[in-house]
Every structure is written in C-alpha cells, then in structure tokens.
Design a protein around this motif. Structure first.
Motif, PDB file in Angstrom:
ATOM      1  N   LEU A  26      -2.306   8.529 -12.066  1.00  0.00           N
ATOM      2  CA  LEU A  26      -2.264   9.353 -10.870  1.00  0.00           C
ATOM      3  C   LEU A  26      -1.037  10.264 -10.817  1.00  0.00           C
ATOM      4  CD1 LEU A  26      -3.358   6.721  -8.201  1.00  0.00           C
ATOM      5  CD2 LEU A  26      -4.730   8.582  -9.145  1.00  0.00           C
ATOM      6  N   GLY A  27      -0.084  10.040 -11.723  1.00  0.00           N
ATOM      7  CA  GLY A  27       1.135  10.839 -11.734  1.00  0.00           C
ATOM      8  C   GLY A  27       2.090  10.450 -10.622  1.00  0.00           C
ATOM      9  N   MET A  28       2.142   9.168 -10.299  1.00  0.00           N
ATOM     10  CA  MET A  28       2.999   8.671  -9.225  1.00  0.00           C
ATOM     11  C   MET A  28       3.962   7.644  -9.795  1.00  0.00           C
ATOM     12  SD  MET A  28       0.057   7.973  -6.370  1.00  0.00           S
ATOM     13  CE  MET A  28       1.193   7.331  -5.169  1.00  0.00           C
ATOM     14  N   ARG A  29       4.847   7.161  -8.939  1.00  0.00           N
ATOM     15  CA  ARG A  29       5.725   6.052  -9.315  1.00  0.00           C
ATOM     16  C   ARG A  29       4.971   4.742  -9.106  1.00  0.00           C
ATOM     17  NH1 ARG A  29      11.238   7.721  -6.212  1.00  0.00           N
ATOM     18  NH2 ARG A  29      11.780   9.479  -7.555  1.00  0.00           N
ATOM     19  N   ALA A  30       5.241   3.771  -9.951  1.00  0.00           N
ATOM     20  CA  ALA A  30       4.583   2.467  -9.839  1.00  0.00           C
ATOM     21  C   ALA A  30       4.984   1.770  -8.542  1.00  0.00           C
ATOM     22  CB  ALA A  30       4.928   1.597 -11.034  1.00  0.00           C
ATOM     23  N   LYS A  31       6.214   2.004  -8.103  1.00  0.00           N
ATOM     24  CA  LYS A  31       6.688   1.402  -6.856  1.00  0.00           C
ATOM     25  C   LYS A  31       5.829   1.848  -5.679  1.00  0.00           C
ATOM     26  CE  LYS A  31      10.661   1.575  -3.798  1.00  0.00           C
ATOM     27  NZ  LYS A  31      11.975   2.163  -3.574  1.00  0.00           N
ATOM     28  N   ASN A  32       5.461   3.117  -5.640  1.00  0.00           N
ATOM     29  CA  ASN A  32       4.630   3.627  -4.548  1.00  0.00           C
ATOM     30  C   ASN A  32       3.226   3.039  -4.574  1.00  0.00           C
ATOM     31  OD1 ASN A  32       6.759   5.181  -3.694  1.00  0.00           O
ATOM     32  ND2 ASN A  32       6.082   7.000  -4.780  1.00  0.00           N
ATOM     33  N   VAL A  33       2.689   2.830  -5.746  1.00  0.00           N
ATOM     34  CA  VAL A  33       1.353   2.223  -5.868  1.00  0.00           C
ATOM     35  C   VAL A  33       1.392   0.784  -5.372  1.00  0.00           C
ATOM     36  CG1 VAL A  33      -0.445   1.533  -7.493  1.00  0.00           C
ATOM     37  CG2 VAL A  33       0.676   3.740  -7.742  1.00  0.00           C
ATOM     38  N   ARG A  34       2.432   0.048  -5.746  1.00  0.00           N
ATOM     39  CA  ARG A  34       2.561  -1.340  -5.287  1.00  0.00           C
ATOM     40  C   ARG A  34       2.708  -1.402  -3.769  1.00  0.00           C
ATOM     41  NH1 ARG A  34       6.604  -1.769  -9.717  1.00  0.00           N
ATOM     42  NH2 ARG A  34       5.348  -2.231 -11.553  1.00  0.00           N
ATOM     43  N   LEU A  35       3.518  -0.514  -3.207  1.00  0.00           N
ATOM     44  CA  LEU A  35       3.683  -0.487  -1.753  1.00  0.00           C
ATOM     45  C   LEU A  35       2.364  -0.151  -1.055  1.00  0.00           C
ATOM     46  CD1 LEU A  35       7.130   1.252  -1.249  1.00  0.00           C
ATOM     47  CD2 LEU A  35       6.510  -1.092  -0.682  1.00  0.00           C
ATOM     48  N   PHE A  36       1.595   0.758  -1.628  1.00  0.00           N
ATOM     49  CA  PHE A  36       0.293   1.102  -1.063  1.00  0.00           C
ATOM     50  C   PHE A  36      -0.605  -0.128  -0.998  1.00  0.00           C
ATOM     51  CE2 PHE A  36      -4.136   2.314  -1.849  1.00  0.00           C
ATOM     52  CZ  PHE A  36      -4.378   3.034  -0.695  1.00  0.00           C
ATOM     53  N   PHE A  37      -0.667  -0.908  -2.078  1.00  0.00           N
ATOM     54  CA  PHE A  37      -1.505  -2.104  -2.092  1.00  0.00           C
ATOM     55  C   PHE A  37      -1.013  -3.142  -1.086  1.00  0.00           C
ATOM     56  CE2 PHE A  37      -2.947  -0.650  -6.354  1.00  0.00           C
ATOM     57  CZ  PHE A  37      -4.294  -0.612  -6.047  1.00  0.00           C
ATOM     58  N   ILE A  38       0.299  -3.246  -0.915  1.00  0.00           N
ATOM     59  CA  ILE A  38       0.845  -4.194   0.063  1.00  0.00           C
ATOM     60  C   ILE A  38       0.463  -3.769   1.475  1.00  0.00           C
ATOM     61  CG2 ILE A  38       2.997  -5.019   1.091  1.00  0.00           C
ATOM     62  CD1 ILE A  38       4.187  -4.949  -1.765  1.00  0.00           C
ATOM     63  N   TYR A  39       0.617  -2.478   1.790  1.00  0.00           N
ATOM     64  CA  TYR A  39       0.280  -1.992   3.127  1.00  0.00           C
ATOM     65  C   TYR A  39      -1.218  -2.125   3.410  1.00  0.00           C
ATOM     66  CZ  TYR A  39       4.968   0.029   3.348  1.00  0.00           C
ATOM     67  OH  TYR A  39       6.312   0.205   3.370  1.00  0.00           O
ATOM     68  N   ILE A  40      -2.040  -1.825   2.430  1.00  0.00           N
ATOM     69  CA  ILE A  40      -3.494  -1.956   2.607  1.00  0.00           C
ATOM     70  C   ILE A  40      -3.886  -3.411   2.851  1.00  0.00           C
ATOM     71  CG2 ILE A  40      -5.672  -1.833   1.303  1.00  0.00           C
ATOM     72  CD1 ILE A  40      -4.878   0.755   2.612  1.00  0.00           C
ATOM     73  N   SER A  41      -3.245  -4.344   2.150  1.00  0.00           N
ATOM     74  CA  SER A  41      -3.585  -5.752   2.355  1.00  0.00           C
ATOM     75  C   SER A  41      -3.214  -6.200   3.762  1.00  0.00           C
ATOM     76  CB  SER A  41      -2.909  -6.632   1.310  1.00  0.00           C
ATOM     77  OG  SER A  41      -1.506  -6.608   1.468  1.00  0.00           O
ATOM     78  N   PHE A  42      -2.076  -5.732   4.303  1.00  0.00           N
ATOM     79  CA  PHE A  42      -1.721  -6.069   5.678  1.00  0.00           C
ATOM     80  C   PHE A  42      -2.685  -5.420   6.672  1.00  0.00           C
ATOM     81  CE2 PHE A  42       2.740  -6.894   4.139  1.00  0.00           C
ATOM     82  CZ  PHE A  42       2.686  -8.255   4.386  1.00  0.00           C
ATOM     83  N   ALA A  43      -3.070  -4.196   6.415  1.00  0.00           N
ATOM     84  CA  ALA A  43      -3.970  -3.485   7.329  1.00  0.00           C
ATOM     85  C   ALA A  43      -5.341  -4.148   7.371  1.00  0.00           C
ATOM     86  CB  ALA A  43      -4.097  -2.026   6.915  1.00  0.00           C
ATOM     87  N   THR A  44      -5.870  -4.517   6.232  1.00  0.00           N
ATOM     88  CA  THR A  44      -7.194  -5.129   6.218  1.00  0.00           C
ATOM     89  C   THR A  44      -7.160  -6.531   6.805  1.00  0.00           C
ATOM     90  OG1 THR A  44      -6.878  -5.864   3.939  1.00  0.00           O
ATOM     91  CG2 THR A  44      -8.042  -3.776   4.290  1.00  0.00           C
ATOM     92  N   LEU A  45      -6.055  -7.224   6.645  1.00  0.00           N
ATOM     93  CA  LEU A  45      -5.931  -8.544   7.264  1.00  0.00           C
ATOM     94  C   LEU A  45      -5.917  -8.400   8.775  1.00  0.00           C
ATOM     95  CD1 LEU A  45      -5.447 -11.611   7.006  1.00  0.00           C
ATOM     96  CD2 LEU A  45      -3.021 -11.108   7.029  1.00  0.00           C
ATOM     97  N   GLY A  46      -5.212  -7.406   9.275  1.00  0.00           N
ATOM     98  CA  GLY A  46      -5.164  -7.174  10.718  1.00  0.00           C
ATOM     99  C   GLY A  46      -6.520  -6.818  11.281  1.00  0.00           C
ATOM    100  N   VAL A  47      -7.280  -6.013  10.555  1.00  0.00           N
ATOM    101  CA  VAL A  47      -8.607  -5.613  11.018  1.00  0.00           C
ATOM    102  C   VAL A  47      -9.540  -6.819  11.051  1.00  0.00           C
ATOM    103  CG1 VAL A  47     -10.645  -4.250  10.407  1.00  0.00           C
ATOM    104  CG2 VAL A  47      -8.378  -3.229  10.296  1.00  0.00           C
ATOM    105  N   SER A  48      -9.497  -7.632  10.025  1.00  0.00           N
ATOM    106  CA  SER A  48     -10.387  -8.797   9.998  1.00  0.00           C
ATOM    107  C   SER A  48      -9.999  -9.805  11.079  1.00  0.00           C
ATOM    108  CB  SER A  48     -10.372  -9.448   8.624  1.00  0.00           C
ATOM    109  OG  SER A  48      -9.071  -9.910   8.320  1.00  0.00           O
ATOM    110  N   PHE A  49      -8.700  -9.949  11.351  1.00  0.00           N
ATOM    111  CA  PHE A  49      -8.264 -10.872  12.392  1.00  0.00           C
ATOM    112  C   PHE A  49      -8.706 -10.363  13.769  1.00  0.00           C
ATOM    113  CE2 PHE A  49      -4.949 -12.624  15.266  1.00  0.00           C
ATOM    114  CZ  PHE A  49      -5.270 -13.965  15.096  1.00  0.00           C
ATOM    115  N   ALA A  50      -8.605  -9.064  14.002  1.00  0.00           N
ATOM    116  CA  ALA A  50      -9.051  -8.483  15.273  1.00  0.00           C
ATOM    117  C   ALA A  50     -10.562  -8.639  15.430  1.00  0.00           C
ATOM    118  CB  ALA A  50      -8.659  -7.010  15.351  1.00  0.00           C
TER     119      ALA A  50
END
Length: 75
Positions: A26-50
């Motif tokens: 994707l032409g990005m930093r690996a750190k940004n990709v990892r942070l994206f996956f972490i944020y998405i996992s928190f967001a989807t957990l919140g949606v499923s809990f709601a």
C-alpha cells in the motif's frame, strides 16, 4: 527456549510479516497498518457489544409485554 516463548516468537515473526507486506504493497508504514487493525478491532468490539445490549433490552421488553397470564384476574 520454553514453549510459550516459541509460540510468541512464531506469532511475532509471522504476524508482523503480514502487516509489513501489506504496508509495503500500500506504500504505507507498517506501524500505521498495525494501528489501523488495532482501532478496527476496538470499533467492531464496541459495535457488537452495543448490539448485544440492544437485543437483551428488546428481549426483556418483549418478556414484560407478552407475559403469560394464567387467568383473567391476573391483570
């Protein structure tokens, strides 16, 4: 090397490789990709809990409205 350390090493080696290869493509930093996956996992957990809380509330409400009464005098 203990069994736990072997498992940790395996997941670190292969897990970070996925992020770095995806970031390279994707032409990005690996750190940004990892942070994206972490944020998405928190967001989807919140949606499923709601969703879980909403369904629990609706089921409780349904049980309160449609309680089975044994006779006409239980109103």
């Amino acid at each position: 090397m203990s069994f736990i350390n072997k498992i940790k090493y395996f997941f670190e080696k292969h897990g970070f490789e996925v992020s770095s290869r995806l970031a390279e493509r994707l032409g990005m930093r690996a750190k940004n990709v990892r942070l994206f996956f972490i944020y998405i996992s928190f967001a989807t957990l919140g949606v499923s809990f709601a969703l879980y809380l909403t369904l629990a509330f609706l089921l409780k409400l349904k049980d309160l409205v449609y309680t089975k009464r044994s006779s006409v005098f239980d109103l």
